[in-house]
Design a protein around this motif. Structure first.
Motif, PDB file in Angstrom:
ATOM      1  N   ASP A 128       0.865  -1.045  -0.205  1.00 25.88           N
ATOM      2  CA  ASP A 128      -0.018   0.221  -0.077  1.00 25.88           C
ATOM      3  C   ASP A 128       0.853   1.294  -0.016  1.00 25.88           C
ATOM      4  O   ASP A 128       0.599   2.253   0.989  1.00 25.88           O
ATOM      5  N   GLY A 129       1.963   1.361  -0.844  1.00 27.74           N
ATOM      6  CA  GLY A 129       2.876   2.484  -0.886  1.00 27.74           C
ATOM      7  C   GLY A 129       3.835   2.726   0.065  1.00 27.74           C
ATOM      8  O   GLY A 129       4.659   3.341   0.215  1.00 27.74           O
ATOM      9  N   SER A 130       4.006   1.778   1.228  1.00 29.39           N
ATOM     10  CA  SER A 130       4.837   2.097   2.255  1.00 29.39           C
ATOM     11  C   SER A 130       5.510   0.730   2.382  1.00 29.39           C
ATOM     12  O   SER A 130       5.356  -0.339   2.275  1.00 29.39           O
ATOM     13  N   LEU A 131       6.809   0.945   2.949  1.00 26.17           N
ATOM     14  CA  LEU A 131       7.856  -0.428   3.309  1.00 26.17           C
ATOM     15  C   LEU A 131       7.321  -0.829   4.449  1.00 26.17           C
ATOM     16  O   LEU A 131       7.241   0.003   5.650  1.00 26.17           O
ATOM     17  N   TYR A 132       7.298  -2.043   4.455  1.00 22.59           N
ATOM     18  CA  TYR A 132       7.056  -3.018   5.684  1.00 22.59           C
ATOM     19  C   TYR A 132       8.005  -3.916   6.173  1.00 22.59           C
ATOM     20  O   TYR A 132       8.187  -4.638   7.039  1.00 22.59           O
ATOM     21  N   ALA A 133       8.659  -4.224   5.007  1.00 26.47           N
ATOM     22  CA  ALA A 133       9.705  -5.634   5.243  1.00 26.47           C
ATOM     23  C   ALA A 133      11.068  -5.290   4.242  1.00 26.47           C
ATOM     24  O   ALA A 133      11.002  -4.651   3.313  1.00 26.47           O
ATOM     25  N   ILE A 134      11.865  -6.074   5.009  1.00 26.88           N
ATOM     26  CA  ILE A 134      13.234  -5.914   4.094  1.00 26.88           C
ATOM     27  C   ILE A 134      13.661  -7.353   4.085  1.00 26.88           C
ATOM     28  O   ILE A 134      13.413  -8.121   4.983  1.00 26.88           O
ATOM     29  N   PRO A 135      14.092  -7.760   2.803  1.00 24.90           N
ATOM     30  CA  PRO A 135      14.330  -9.234   2.743  1.00 24.90           C
ATOM     31  C   PRO A 135      15.467  -9.724   3.536  1.00 24.90           C
ATOM     32  O   PRO A 135      16.731  -8.989   3.261  1.00 24.90           O
ATOM     33  N   LYS A 136      15.358 -10.795   4.156  1.00 25.66           N
ATOM     34  CA  LYS A 136      16.572 -11.202   4.585  1.00 25.66           C
ATOM     35  C   LYS A 136      17.642 -12.137   3.964  1.00 25.66           C
ATOM     36  O   LYS A 136      18.680 -12.181   4.022  1.00 25.66           O
ATOM     37  N   THR A 137      16.943 -12.729   2.933  1.00 26.91           N
ATOM     38  CA  THR A 137      17.674 -13.328   1.915  1.00 26.91           C
ATOM     39  C   THR A 137      16.822 -13.326   0.640  1.00 26.91           C
ATOM     40  O   THR A 137      15.643 -13.733   0.634  1.00 26.91           O
ATOM     41  N   HIS A 138      17.429 -13.532  -0.383  1.00 20.90           N
ATOM     42  CA  HIS A 138      16.700 -13.637  -1.784  1.00 20.90           C
ATOM     43  C   HIS A 138      17.572 -14.902  -2.459  1.00 20.90           C
ATOM     44  O   HIS A 138      18.646 -15.192  -2.207  1.00 20.90           O
ATOM     45  N   GLU A 139      16.711 -15.546  -3.336  1.00 20.47           N
ATOM     46  CA  GLU A 139      17.113 -16.635  -3.850  1.00 20.47           C
ATOM     47  C   GLU A 139      16.563 -16.866  -5.375  1.00 20.47           C
ATOM     48  O   GLU A 139      15.901 -15.969  -5.962  1.00 20.47           O
ATOM     49  N   SER A 140      16.891 -18.012  -6.120  1.00 21.83           N
ATOM     50  CA  SER A 140      16.378 -18.081  -7.282  1.00 21.83           C
ATOM     51  C   SER A 140      16.278 -19.815  -7.369  1.00 21.83           C
ATOM     52  O   SER A 140      16.871 -20.503  -6.681  1.00 21.83           O
ATOM     53  N   MET A 141      15.763 -20.082  -8.860  1.00 25.92           N
ATOM     54  CA  MET A 141      16.009 -21.652  -9.075  1.00 25.92           C
ATOM     55  C   MET A 141      16.980 -21.888 -10.003  1.00 25.92           C
ATOM     56  O   MET A 141      17.025 -21.167 -11.083  1.00 25.92           O
ATOM     57  N   VAL A 142      17.763 -22.809  -9.944  1.00 20.53           N
ATOM     58  CA  VAL A 142      18.764 -23.459 -11.033  1.00 20.53           C
ATOM     59  C   VAL A 142      18.524 -24.707 -11.175  1.00 20.53           C
ATOM     60  O   VAL A 142      17.954 -25.537 -10.760  1.00 20.53           O
TER      61      VAL A 142
END
Lengths: 442, 291
Positions: A128-142
């Motif tokens: 809703d236009g505001s920041l509420y979370a920061i990613p602790k980890t990001h990932e992908s599929m391989v």
């Protein structure tokens, strides 16, 4: 002399005690894992506590199976930890809608968080236009493959459907499984495969259009994608030899299968890098990775699916809101800390999506992971990224995509009917404003 | 004030703490759950009243219907297989004088183990890599080459088998207790009349243990409604809802799909069903049935 000494010692004791007791506690409920916990304690909790005198970070570990529920209960009671860790944006959405998370806009502006994070990852925490979370980890599929085995047999790493089907035939002829993978212990594993086929058959653009409501999930291109998955899973038994075996084997089993040449390839998320390195490393074989093959001309070439593994937010009812903000800001301001911890997991965990350069990747990282990180940055930087279901699907369609996929594989309903039901769930989610943030495509 | 110290109230005072705990742990949550079934609550945030919408949706839900069917099937299985085996074994055990304790312990042992332990044992036995699958395949029994827990046609029966395997020892113990209370003179009289072992069982043992036997049937019917742990651990209700039961369906909606309102509607129906069963047994007792 004695009097001076006593005064001196007392002063030291008092000052130490004052600094110890003057620190206010910041609590963080984190998913536990026997291998990871000591590293988080040493390199995150203790490092943060040593780095400043104001706050005392206390990480409380608990397995996710129980943590998600106990977190929800404590949050409902107006309690809970100061830093709220969730398994993904759909959970953040629930908490945010309930007003249980702190709006981070002012802190993001004050500390310049937007400039420190990869843009799509930052926007995944904006609701809703505001920041509420920061990613602790990001990932992908391989796609991982046994490099030694491929070289011994002269097999080519597949990049297209034709090449994939060709090499699959050769692998099976050798008495091995094409892929090793299984859902025992984690039923949502199915969504990894569904995501791969949607993004690499229908293509990320089509998936994006469906997520944003410009296209229906009943579109023939999605139906064809899942028909192909059904063919490979059920008719061909590519994953662990048969659908029944795929349901029966779990994390340790499929890593063992991969390490012992029970299978030649594995479709999996990047969170596996450490386990794969350790597992196959003991067998003497070498492993390699490749982007998932393009399964049709729609897919538009190789892409990496983007996903958020875990998120960090601040509890709106936090006892120590400032402390929680300080911890998050410390993480985002200390690239070295993040890289050090992520390196211990071969960039499979705690990959906070900070903007990194090639020079940031330490030499201790395996060459496979280093090459993956470079390729990932290059390809996603060109805008070739797809969408993982656990990051961009709202809660109910997000469960339907894996839970009811079994019904399709069992032959109880057609893919068309499945996608019809799926579209209905998306319509319902859209009506209830439950859709999740999705980065705009160029 | 005098009436508070009346002797007849003393038992009530001792019961108050238990009632108090039950009120907080079961009573209030149950009432709240009944109220939530008329809402679309996700488990967090705003609660919106939706009337009977959840029930309307539920009666149209093919997987809920499937789960109910599986619960009925589960009840029938448990009312027959473990009951028959337990009755037979208990009766045979009454004739064993030496080593009976060993059998009793062996039969009862699985019941003492945690469900997760029992499930892991059986899951491991039928594991396609480490289990007996390879062995069965090598001797030509293809049907057992794959895990029965992951095969659509067998998953429900396989889960019921493991649960039954752990449960029947409990039945043996309660039937055995009942059988030991039967007056020995009756058997002696039957012996004089030349009754066979089966006739003694049919005409003496079974009628004499009827209250215990009916009680066991009642608890099986009631316990078959919230059956959860064995299904959850062994199959998760899958594959493809082939072993889905109502309690697991409720759990999925409440804790995975964030549909607490819908899950409460499922819970309400389970509650009504159990009350109905208990009511029937109560009614039969009032009508003079010896149960």
């Amino acid at each position: 002399m004695m009097k001076t000494l006593v005064s001196f010692v007392s002063a030291i004791i008092l000052s130490v005690s004052f600094s110890a007791f003057s620190k206010t506690k910041v609590t963080w409920s984190m998913e536990s894992n026997a291998d990871r916990d000591p590293i988080f304690l040493e390199k995150l909790q203790n490092a943060y506590n040593s780095a400043q005198d104001k706050y005392e970070l206390e990480i409380q570990f608990e397995p996710n199976e129980t943590r998600i529920e106990s977190l929800r209960t404590s949050m409902l009671a107006g309690m809970g930890p100061d830093i709220v860790e969730t398994p993904g944006p759909s959970y953040v959405k629930e908490y945010q809608e309930a007003g249980m998370l702190e709006n981070l806009d002012s802190y993001a502006a004050e500390f310049g968080w937007k400039d420190k994070l990869i843009p799509w990852a930052y926007s995944s925490g904006v609701f809703d236009g505001s920041l509420y979370a920061i990613p602790k980890t990001h990932e992908s599929m391989v796609m991982l493959y046994n490099k030694t085995l491929f070289e011994e047999n002269g097999w080519k790493v597949p990049t297209t459907l034709e090449e994939l089907e060709d090499v699959a035939g050769k692998i099976k002829a050798k008495g091995m499984d094409v892929y090793t993978y299984g859902s025992s212990g984690w039923q949502p594993t199915h969504e990894h495969l569904v995501g791969i086929y949607l993004n690499n058959y229908a293509g990320p653009q089509a998936v994006y259009e469906a997520i944003t409501g410009e296209r229906e999930w009943t579109d023939p291109v999605f139906v064809e994608a899942l028909e192909l998955l059904k063919k490979h899973m059920v008719d061909e038994g590519w994953w662990s030899g048969s659908l029944e075996n795929y349901y029966a084997i779990g994390w340790d089993d499929f890593h063992a299968q991969f390490a012992t040449r029970g299978a030649a390839m594995m479709t999996i998320g990047t969170w596996t890098f450490q386990a794969t390195s350790l597992g196959i490393g003991q067998s003497g074989d070498e492993w390699g990775w490749a982007p998932l093959p393009s399964l049709s001309s729609n897919s538009g070439g190789p892409n990496f699916m983007i996903a958020i593994g875990t998120t960090m937010s601040v509890n709106a009812a936090a006892k120590n809101k400032d402390g929680a903000i300080d911890v998050l800001n410390w993480i985002m301001s200390n690239k070295d800390v993040v890289i050090d911890i992520a390196s211990d997991f071969q960039f499979g965990e705690f990959v906070v999506p900070l903007l990194l350069d090639d020079s940031d990747i330490p030499s201790t990282i395996s060459p496979q992971v280093t090459s993956y990180l470079n390729e990932y940055a290059r390809i996603t930087g060109e805008g070739n990224y797809g969408y993982c279901t656990w990051t961009f699907w709202p809660a109910e369609p997000g469960v339907h995509i894996w839970k009811d996929m079994e019904v399709v594989w069992a032959g109880d309903i057609s893919v068309e009917d499945f996608m019809y039901d799926h579209q209905k769930m998306w319509d319902k989610a859209r009506k209830k404003n439950e859709t999740l943030p999705v980065p705009l495509r160029d | 004030m005098n009436f508070l110290s009346k002797k007849s109230y003393i038992a009530w005072y001792f019961v108050i703490p238990v009632v108090f705990i039950h009120l907080f742990v079961i009573g209030i949550p149950s009432i709240l759950s009944l109220a939530l079934c008329l809402t679309d609550w996700s488990g967090l945030g705003k609660i919106n009243y939706v009337g009977f919408e959840n029930f309307i949706e539920l009666f149209d839900d093919r997987y809920f219907k499937k789960a109910i069917f599986h619960n009925i099937l589960w009840t029938i299985i448990f009312l027959t297989v473990p009951v028959c085996i337990a009755l037979m074994c208990a009766y045979l055990l009454t004739g064993i004088k030496r080593g009976q304790m060993f059998y009793r312990l062996a039969f009862f042992f699985p019941y003492m183990l945690a469900s997760v332990v029992n499930c892991q044992i059986w899951k491991y036995l039928f594991h396609p890599i480490h289990g007996l699958g390879g062995f069965f395949e090598s001797i030509g029994i293809e049907a057992l080459a794959s895990s029965p827990f992951t095969t659509k046609e067998t998953s429900l029966y396989a889960a019921a088998f493991v649960d039954g395997w752990h449960f029947w020892g409990f039945l043996v113990v309660i039937y055995l207790t009942g059988m030991y209370q039967v007056d020995n003179h009756l058997y002696e009289a039957a012996d004089i009349e030349g009754a066979s072992k089966f006739q003694k069982f049919r005409y003496i043992t079974l009628p004499m243990i009827r209250p215990i036997f009916i009680f066991s049937l009642m608890i099986i019917i009631i316990w078959s409604v919230p059956v959860f742990d064995y299904v959850y651990i062994l199959t998760g209700g899958g594959p493809a809802y082939s072993s889905e039961v109502v309690a697991n369906y409720l759990y999925t909606h409440a804790f995975v799909r964030f549909n607490v309102g819908y899950a409460s509607a499922v819970g309400t129906l389970m509650f009504i069903y159990v009350i109905f069963i208990v009511g029937i047994f109560g009614l039969l007792r009032k009508l003079g049935w010896e149960i």
